[in-house]
Design a protein around this motif. Structure first.
Motif, short mmCIF file in Angstrom:
data_model
loop_
_atom_site.label_atom_id
_atom_site.label_comp_id
_atom_site.label_asym_id
_atom_site.label_seq_id
_atom_site.Cartn_x
_atom_site.Cartn_y
_atom_site.Cartn_z
N GLU A 32 35.75 37.18 37.73
CA GLU A 32 34.35 36.78 37.84
C GLU A 32 34.09 36.59 39.33
O GLU A 32 34.78 35.82 39.99
N ILE A 33 33.13 37.32 39.83
CA ILE A 33 32.84 37.32 41.26
C ILE A 33 31.54 36.58 41.49
O ILE A 33 30.50 36.91 40.90
N LEU A 34 31.59 35.58 42.34
CA LEU A 34 30.43 34.78 42.66
C LEU A 34 29.95 35.15 44.07
O LEU A 34 30.69 34.99 45.04
N GLU A 35 28.74 35.67 44.13
CA GLU A 35 28.11 35.98 45.42
C GLU A 35 26.98 35.00 45.66
O GLU A 35 26.61 34.23 44.77
N VAL A 36 26.39 35.07 46.85
CA VAL A 36 25.32 34.16 47.22
C VAL A 36 24.18 34.20 46.20
O VAL A 36 23.67 33.15 45.80
N GLU A 37 23.79 35.38 45.75
CA GLU A 37 22.67 35.48 44.82
C GLU A 37 23.01 36.24 43.54
O GLU A 37 22.11 36.55 42.76
N ASN A 38 24.27 36.59 43.32
CA ASN A 38 24.66 37.37 42.14
C ASN A 38 25.98 36.89 41.57
O ASN A 38 26.74 36.22 42.25
N GLN A 39 26.24 37.29 40.34
CA GLN A 39 27.54 37.11 39.72
C GLN A 39 27.88 38.42 39.03
O GLN A 39 27.01 39.07 38.44
N PHE A 40 29.17 38.81 39.14
CA PHE A 40 29.64 40.04 38.54
C PHE A 40 30.91 39.78 37.77
O PHE A 40 31.62 38.81 38.04
N ILE A 41 31.21 40.67 36.86
CA ILE A 41 32.51 40.69 36.19
C ILE A 41 33.14 42.03 36.50
O ILE A 41 32.48 43.07 36.41
N SER A 42 34.41 41.99 36.89
CA SER A 42 35.15 43.21 37.20
C SER A 42 36.36 43.28 36.28
O SER A 42 37.01 42.26 36.02
N PRO A 43 36.73 44.48 35.83
CA PRO A 43 37.91 44.61 34.98
C PRO A 43 39.23 44.51 35.74
O PRO A 43 40.29 44.70 35.17
N PHE A 44 39.16 44.20 37.04
CA PHE A 44 40.36 44.07 37.85
C PHE A 44 40.69 42.61 38.10
O PHE A 44 39.81 41.76 38.14
N LYS A 45 41.96 42.33 38.30
CA LYS A 45 42.41 40.97 38.62
C LYS A 45 41.93 40.60 40.03
O LYS A 45 41.76 41.48 40.88
N PRO A 46 41.76 39.30 40.30
CA PRO A 46 41.33 38.89 41.64
C PRO A 46 42.22 39.45 42.76
O PRO A 46 41.70 39.94 43.76
N LEU A 47 43.54 39.39 42.59
CA LEU A 47 44.42 39.89 43.64
C LEU A 47 44.23 41.38 43.86
O LEU A 47 44.27 41.86 45.00
N ASP A 48 43.96 42.13 42.79
CA ASP A 48 43.70 43.57 42.94
C ASP A 48 42.44 43.82 43.76
O ASP A 48 42.39 44.74 44.58
N ILE A 49 41.42 42.99 43.55
CA ILE A 49 40.18 43.13 44.33
C ILE A 49 40.43 42.80 45.80
O ILE A 49 39.95 43.49 46.69
N VAL A 50 41.22 41.76 46.05
CA VAL A 50 41.55 41.39 47.43
C VAL A 50 42.32 42.52 48.11
O VAL A 50 42.01 42.92 49.23
N LYS A 51 43.31 43.07 47.41
CA LYS A 51 44.10 44.16 47.98
C LYS A 51 43.24 45.39 48.27
O LYS A 51 43.33 45.99 49.34
N LYS A 52 42.40 45.75 47.33
CA LYS A 52 41.53 46.91 47.50
C LYS A 52 40.54 46.69 48.65
O LYS A 52 40.26 47.60 49.42
#
Length: 190
Positions: A32-52
């Motif tokens: 679950e990704i929290l942005e300043v004005e949005n929220q998203f769900i990604s099928p990837f793990k948090p660490l995978d998003i950080v690595k990418k």
């Protein structure tokens, strides 16, 4: 699902990213990704998003970890420079390989307080508050490590700039706004 949440396949961490949380989706770990004005769900793990995202900005996650170790000597629960030019410095709340690890953007943290349950209430610059399962003292330690990493990185950048100014050749970078590209000018002093 929150009204502003939507599922996305591709995501790179940006200056608007405030936090990335693990979330169970069936038997899998999503983000679950929290942005300043949005929220998203990604099928990837948090660490995978950080690595990418590290790769997106031209470095490997492993290289960023080694950079953190070199700059401030931290080897466990290391804060990461995702992109120094847009001030994306992230801190993990636990070991990054722990499936419960939350990644917080250092730039967006405005305040942190102990919650009644012993966790930490984090207030972001946009005034949104979340409770994260980490003691306030551990959270403060992670904030301090990340601040130290930022300071050391920017000191090194200033040292390089100063060194080249003294030699008569240096690059001067300026941006009229934080979100715009840099204009790089070369100067040769006589």
């Amino acid at each position: 699902m929150h009204e502003k949440e939507r599922i996305i396949e591709e995501y790179e961490i940006s200056p608007y990213t405030m936090a990335i949380f693990p979330m169970l989706y069936g038997s899998k770990v999503y983000s679950e990704i929290l942005e300043v004005e949005n929220q998203f769900i990604s099928p990837f793990k948090p660490l995978d998003i950080v690595k990418k995202s590290c790769q997106y900005f031209g470095a490997s996650y492993e290289g960023r970890k080694r950079g953190t170790q070199y700059l401030i000597g931290v080897t466990h629960k290391s804060p990461i420079i995702v992109d120094p030019f847009t001030s994306i410095f992230l801190l993990p709340t636990t070991s990054p390989i722990n499936p419960d690890c939350i990644w917080i953007s250092h730039d967006h943290v405005s305040q942190h307080d102990k919650s009644p349950s012993g966790n930490t209430l984090v207030t972001f610059r946009n005034k949104q508050t979340i409770e994260i399962p980490i003691s306030r003292s551990s959270f403060v330690n992670q904030l301090q490590r990340t601040a130290q990493l930022r300071m050391r990185f920017y000191q090194n950048m200033e040292n390089i700039e100063s060194k080249y100014k003294k030699s008569g050749f240096y690059l001067y970078m300026e941006a009229s706004e934080r979100k715009r590209e840099y204009d790089i000018k070369r100067y040769i002093e006589d």
